[in-house]
Design an enzyme around this catalytic site. Structure first.
Site, PDB file in Angstrom:
ATOM      1  N   ARG A  55       0.815  -1.206   0.000  1.00 45.06           N
ATOM      2  CA  ARG A  55       0.000   0.000   0.000  1.00 45.06           C
ATOM      3  C   ARG A  55       0.851   1.258   0.000  1.00 45.06           C
ATOM      4  NH1 ARG A  55      -2.764   1.630   4.408  1.00 45.06           N
ATOM      5  NH2 ARG A  55      -2.354  -0.306   5.533  1.00 45.06           N
ATOM      6  N   TYR A 108     -17.609  14.065 -16.354  1.00 45.80           N
ATOM      7  CA  TYR A 108     -17.911  12.640 -16.319  1.00 45.80           C
ATOM      8  C   TYR A 108     -18.868  12.346 -15.166  1.00 45.80           C
ATOM      9  CZ  TYR A 108     -17.101   7.690 -15.281  1.00 45.80           C
ATOM     10  OH  TYR A 108     -17.261   6.361 -14.999  1.00 45.80           O
ATOM     11  N   ASP A 181      -8.676  16.380 -15.396  1.00 49.64           N
ATOM     12  CA  ASP A 181      -8.765  14.991 -15.839  1.00 49.64           C
ATOM     13  C   ASP A 181      -8.334  14.935 -17.304  1.00 49.64           C
ATOM     14  OD1 ASP A 181      -9.509  12.454 -16.735  1.00 49.64           O
ATOM     15  OD2 ASP A 181     -11.269  12.381 -15.445  1.00 49.64           O
ATOM     16  N   LYS A 206      -7.943   3.571 -19.528  1.00 49.48           N
ATOM     17  CA  LYS A 206      -8.339   3.980 -20.871  1.00 49.48           C
ATOM     18  C   LYS A 206      -7.135   3.979 -21.816  1.00 49.48           C
ATOM     19  CE  LYS A 206     -12.447   4.673 -19.074  1.00 49.48           C
ATOM     20  NZ  LYS A 206     -12.252   4.589 -17.629  1.00 49.48           N
TER      21      LYS A 206
END
Length: 391
Positions: A55, A108, A181, A206
């Site tokens: 992590r 979005y 973004d 993406k």
């Protein structure tokens, strides 16, 4: 060094013997051992020390972070488990109850939902403005609680391109942290940090990865101090990238410039063909002169991107029918992969928005979103023609 060269030569640390593998090794380990408690404690001090626990950092993940920082021109990056993990982690780290966020109206749907949740749960005020009205942003930002500006390079699904130079300059002048973004443009088409952004976020699922086989996200920071401020939140949320996911993104990045070239060429060709089709009432693609964002797109982008949308006569029923009739294109929610995907946003990605919010975001009931892949464009057009011909 050109970006396509940097993309091929991703960051890859040498092995202990000095040799360097051509591909980044996958270090699939959840924890790392030490010889002394003192060394272990020292390693936990920050994001750039020795590896302790998955992590908190991993060699494969760090290679991805350093590679993305180089591609975007940033001081550092944090890899996340998804794009939504990235935007959520950044906003949660930057905001406190009572703060104000100024956001581009056409966002979005997932980001819209996060902002709505922050407003409801924590009393964060969200003010929506147009992506091309600097004066409206300035009016909203001249407020003691204004903290963050949220923009998208290319908005999903309408293709709106924000006035990044104007808005980012105003945000910096007014002391508002800007988050952009850049998922739909990728660093191939735009590098918002060079235009004045403080943070760039990506859904690496993406275009960065490009093969529809991984969930991953990233945030790239203009200032390393800001990265260090956000990093603890990543650790606390557990929103860190998995090393295998990071490895898959690293595998995709070397072909990113080549893929983006084909995505853009195919999308531009289809947008022009759709524009003159009798069943299509509107086409949204920022590289077309008729698009409202055309001037901004030409200033900040080096290509129109691989995402387009178009509206059909017949409304919601026509849009849903078309996405079920295509044969090469697939009905699927994602975008940015090598294959062509279609969706009906009003009933899928933006289903959280009511009729008024859909209209405000510029999403018509019959709008179809098309993530254009790298197939032969003649085959893609033939597929669309047969679907459109069915009425």
């Amino acid at each position: 060094m050109e970006l396509r060269t940097r993309a091929v030569h991703v960051v890859n640390e040498p092995l202990g013997d000095g040799s360097r593998p051509l591909s980044v090794p996958l270090v699939q380990s959840s924890a790392f051992a030490f010889d002394s408690a003192e060394e272990l404690a020292a390693a936990m001090a920050g994001p750039d020390g020795r590896y302790v626990y998955g992590r908190r950092g991993n060699p494969t993940v760090r290679s991805l972070e350093q590679t993305l920082a180089g591609l975007e021109g940033g001081a550092g990056a944090i890899a996340f488990a998804s794009g939504m993990g990235a935007i959520s982690g950044v906003l949660l780290a930057l905001l406190r109850p009572g703060d104000r966020v100024i956001a581009q109206r056409c966002l979005y749907g997932g980001t819209f939902s996060v902002l709505s949740d922050l407003a409801e749960r924590y009393g964060i005020e969200v003010v929506y403005v147009s992506g091309d009205d600097v004066a409206a942003f300035e009016e909203a930002a001249v407020h003691p609680a204004a903290r963050v500006l949220v923009l998208e390079t290319i908005a999903n699904p309408t293709g709106q391109v924000a006035d990044l130079p104007g808005l980012l300059a105003a945000a910096r002048r007014l002391g508002v942290t800007s988050v952009v973004d850049n998922s739909l443009a990728s660093p191939v088409l735009c590098r918002p940090l060079e235009l004045g952004a403080d943070v760039v976020v990506h859904s690496a699922t993406k275009y960065l990865a490009g093969h529809s086989d991984v969930l991953a996200g990233a945030a790239v920071f203009a200032d390393d101090g800001l990265r260090r401020r956000v990093w603890p939140r990543t650790v606390e949320l557990g929103a860190c990238a998995d090393p295998f996911a990071a490895w898959l993104v690293l595998r995709g990045i070397p072909t990113l410039p080549l893929r983006m070239r084909e995505h853009c060429a195919n999308a531009a060709a289809l947008a022009e063909l759709l524009r003159v089709h009798p069943r299509v009432t509107a086409v949204h693609y920022p590289w077309q002169p008729s698009h409202p964002s055309y001037d901004h797109a030409r200033k900040v982008l080096s290509g129109g991107g691989g995402l387009l949308s178009f509206e059909l006569d017949g409304g919601r029923a026509a849009g849903r029918a078309l996405v079920e009739r295509v044969r090469i294109g697939r009905l699927a929610l994602s975008l940015g992969g090598v294959e062509t995907l279609l969706t009906h946003p009003a009933s899928t990605s933006h289903r959280e928005l009511d009729g008024a919010a859909l209209a405000a975001a510029g999403i018509a009931p019959g709008l179809v979103r098309m993530s254009v892949g790298i197939e032969a464009v003649d085959d893609l057009w033939a597929d669309l023609e047969q679907a459109l011909a069915q009425g």
